[in-house]
Each structure stands twice: as C-alpha cells, then as structure tokens.
Motif scaffolding. Structure first.
Motif, PDB file in Angstrom:
ATOM      1  N   CYS A 150      61.676  85.475  -0.006  1.00  0.00           N
ATOM      2  CA  CYS A 150      60.663  84.210  -0.256  1.00  0.00           C
ATOM      3  C   CYS A 150      59.627  84.012   0.521  1.00  0.00           C
ATOM      4  CB  CYS A 150      61.498  84.127  -0.630  1.00  0.00           C
ATOM      5  SG  CYS A 150      60.525  81.884  -1.370  1.00  0.00           S
ATOM      6  N   ARG A 151      60.969  83.520   1.729  1.00  0.00           N
ATOM      7  CA  ARG A 151      59.494  83.233   2.656  1.00  0.00           C
ATOM      8  C   ARG A 151      58.654  83.519   3.315  1.00  0.00           C
ATOM      9  NH1 ARG A 151      63.309  80.746   7.185  1.00  0.00           N
ATOM     10  NH2 ARG A 151      62.084  79.596   7.450  1.00  0.00           N
ATOM     11  N   GLY A 152      59.095  84.784   3.262  1.00  0.00           N
ATOM     12  CA  GLY A 152      58.354  85.695   4.221  1.00  0.00           C
ATOM     13  C   GLY A 152      56.940  86.045   3.321  1.00  0.00           C
ATOM     14  N   HIS A 183      52.919  85.696   3.724  1.00  0.00           N
ATOM     15  CA  HIS A 183      52.091  87.385   3.097  1.00  0.00           C
ATOM     16  C   HIS A 183      50.743  86.437   2.206  1.00  0.00           C
ATOM     17  CE1 HIS A 183      55.657  89.938   2.667  1.00  0.00           C
ATOM     18  NE2 HIS A 183      55.182  89.693   4.435  1.00  0.00           N
ATOM     19  N   ASP A 184      51.562  85.583   1.428  1.00  0.00           N
ATOM     20  CA  ASP A 184      50.291  84.847   0.651  1.00  0.00           C
ATOM     21  C   ASP A 184      49.447  84.083   1.565  1.00  0.00           C
ATOM     22  OD1 ASP A 184      51.048  85.433  -1.689  1.00  0.00           O
ATOM     23  OD2 ASP A 184      52.141  84.254  -2.143  1.00  0.00           O
ATOM     24  N   GLY A 185      49.237  83.751   2.672  1.00  0.00           N
ATOM     25  CA  GLY A 185      48.486  82.669   3.565  1.00  0.00           C
ATOM     26  C   GLY A 185      48.567  81.741   3.434  1.00  0.00           C
ATOM     27  N   ARG A 203      56.711  83.072   9.199  1.00  0.00           N
ATOM     28  CA  ARG A 203      58.024  82.843   8.592  1.00  0.00           C
ATOM     29  C   ARG A 203      58.603  81.427   9.528  1.00  0.00           C
ATOM     30  NH1 ARG A 203      61.738  87.025   7.111  1.00  0.00           N
ATOM     31  NH2 ARG A 203      59.618  87.834   6.363  1.00  0.00           N
ATOM     32  N   GLU A 204      59.106  80.987  10.636  1.00  0.00           N
ATOM     33  CA  GLU A 204      59.046  80.044  11.241  1.00  0.00           C
ATOM     34  C   GLU A 204      58.887  78.886  10.579  1.00  0.00           C
ATOM     35  OE1 GLU A 204      58.058  82.088  14.441  1.00  0.00           O
ATOM     36  OE2 GLU A 204      58.491  82.926  12.462  1.00  0.00           O
TER      37      GLU A 204
END
Length: 246
Positions: free
Chosen positions: A161-163, A167-169, A174-175
């Motif tokens: 989910c966090r990734g 990806h969605d900008g 991720r951090e």
C-alpha cells in the motif's frame, strides 16, 4: 456486476453516469443524498465526468471520504481532502463536505466523531477504487475484518500500500508515506446500498483478478464486493488484463 470499457476515460464516464443516476434517484426520493468518495489518481476521469454533470442537484448532496493519512493536514499535497476539493468539491455547489481530520491529536476520538456523522447521514453510494494489494479504502489485507464492529478506525498501512502511494505520485519516497491512517471499514461499505467501483491501470490487474475470480477472502479485501448486491465495477483493458473470463 463488472464491465470492461475501451479505455480509462470511458470507464470513468460510465461510472460517473451510474453514480449520478443513483444520487438523482435518492434526491428525488428523499430530498437529499450522501456519498462517500475515494481519492486516488484512478478516480480522476470519474471525478472529472461527475464534475461536468450539470443535471445533478449538488446543493442537496453531502460528501464524505474514505480515508486519510494520519498526521497530514488538509493543506498537504498528498491529503485526500485536498485531492477531492481540487478535482471536484471546490467546483460544485455541494451542500456539505465532512472531512476526516488525519492531523487530529486524538485519532480515536476523530474516528468516533466521523462514525457519528456517517450514521446521521448514511451515504446511499460509495465511490470506490481497488488498491494494488486488493484493499478497499485503507483496509489492507492484514487489517481486513469482514465483521469489523467499527465503521471508522485507525489502520496500519502495509508495504504494498505504501509503495502504491509512491507509484501514484503522492510521495517521492516510500519513507515519506505515513505508516498509519484513518479508514472506513468493510462492513460500512457492505451496508451502503450502492458501490460504484472504478479500477484502471495495469498495476491493478492482479488485484482485479483476485477480487473477481479468486476466493472471497480477507487476503483480497475487494473480493467481498461479490457479496454486495449493489456493487458495479468499471474496468479498462489494462486493469482487466489478467481476468480469465474477460
């Protein structure tokens, strides 16, 4: 019910037409209507088409949203409240937009407050997406409970989910993505009479396959949509690419 459209714009336009019809019918029947919105790039075409619908009596519509990152103010570039205002709610004469305050000092109290509002003005429609891990709102597989007693709660976001938020900008790294959020829950969606689910893009193909053709399981929260009598899923060719029976 699910259907594949020729491209993501056509899927969004069709989803918006379905949502508009549901809201108009509720307004005609009850005088008002409430809707809860997803906020993600996959919803862009849907929100654009809904914004352009001048036939909808927006002054009788109340809006909620599905989720919000813990610790983010409404002014933050990744805030879902900001996303919805910029793409829809600042441009239509909506009756009210009830915001889920991710920056609240007491997240438990905020979850209870929002739950009370939802029960006072229960939405007739949930406008949803499906996450890369099969989540609905921020109910990731590890957080999923099909019998959750709460309508709104604090959740932990998994790594997939966090990734996806990167990806969605929404975030550069991720951090930078918060590890917690406030989210509406699966039982709430099941109680909402209608669900319009817009899912586009190749990154969602595996989740769409699992949701539509896999077992109904908390391993893919969106699979529960098959037990929702009022759910309709709007796909583009990319999101439907792994369906065996497309």
């Amino acid at each position: 019910m699910w259907k594949i459209y020729s491209n993501r714009r056509e899927a969004g336009v069709a989803a918006a037409a379905a949502a508009s019809a549901i809201l108009r019918a509720a307004i005609e029947r009850d005088g008002t209507a409430s809707i809860v919105f997803a906020a993600a790039p996959s919803q862009n075409e849907f929100l654009e088409a809904l914004r352009a619908d001048t036939s909808l009596g927006w002054r009788r519509v109340t809006a909620f949203h599905l989720d919000e990152y813990a610790g983010l103010a409404a002014s933050h570039s990744a805030s879902f409240r900001r996303f919805l205002r910029e793409r829809l709610l600042d441009h239509v004469p909506i009756a009210a937009f009830h915001e889920l305050a991710g920056e609240a000092a007491d997240l438990e109290a905020e979850a209870h407050r929002y739950q009370r509002l939802l029960r006072e003005q229960p939405p007739v429609l949930a406008a949803l997406g499906i996450g890369e891990n099969g989540h609905l709102a921020f109910i990731d597989p590890g957080e999923c409970d099909f019998h959750d007693p709460l309508d709104v709660r604090i959740v932990n976001l998994d790594e997939v989910c966090r990734g996806q938020q990167v990806h969605d900008g929404c975030f550069a790294r991720r951090e930078d993505v918060p590890k917690r959020a406030l989210s509406l829950t699966i039982p709430f969606f099941l109680r909402t009479p209608h669900a319009v689910v817009t899912v586009v893009g190749s990154a969602k193909a595996g989740a769409v396959r699992d949701a539509i053709e896999g077992p109904v399981s908390t391993n893919c929260p969106a699979s529960i949509l098959r037990q929702h009598p009022g759910a309709a899923i709007f796909l583009d060719p990319d999101s439907a690419a792994q369906l065996a029976h497309a």
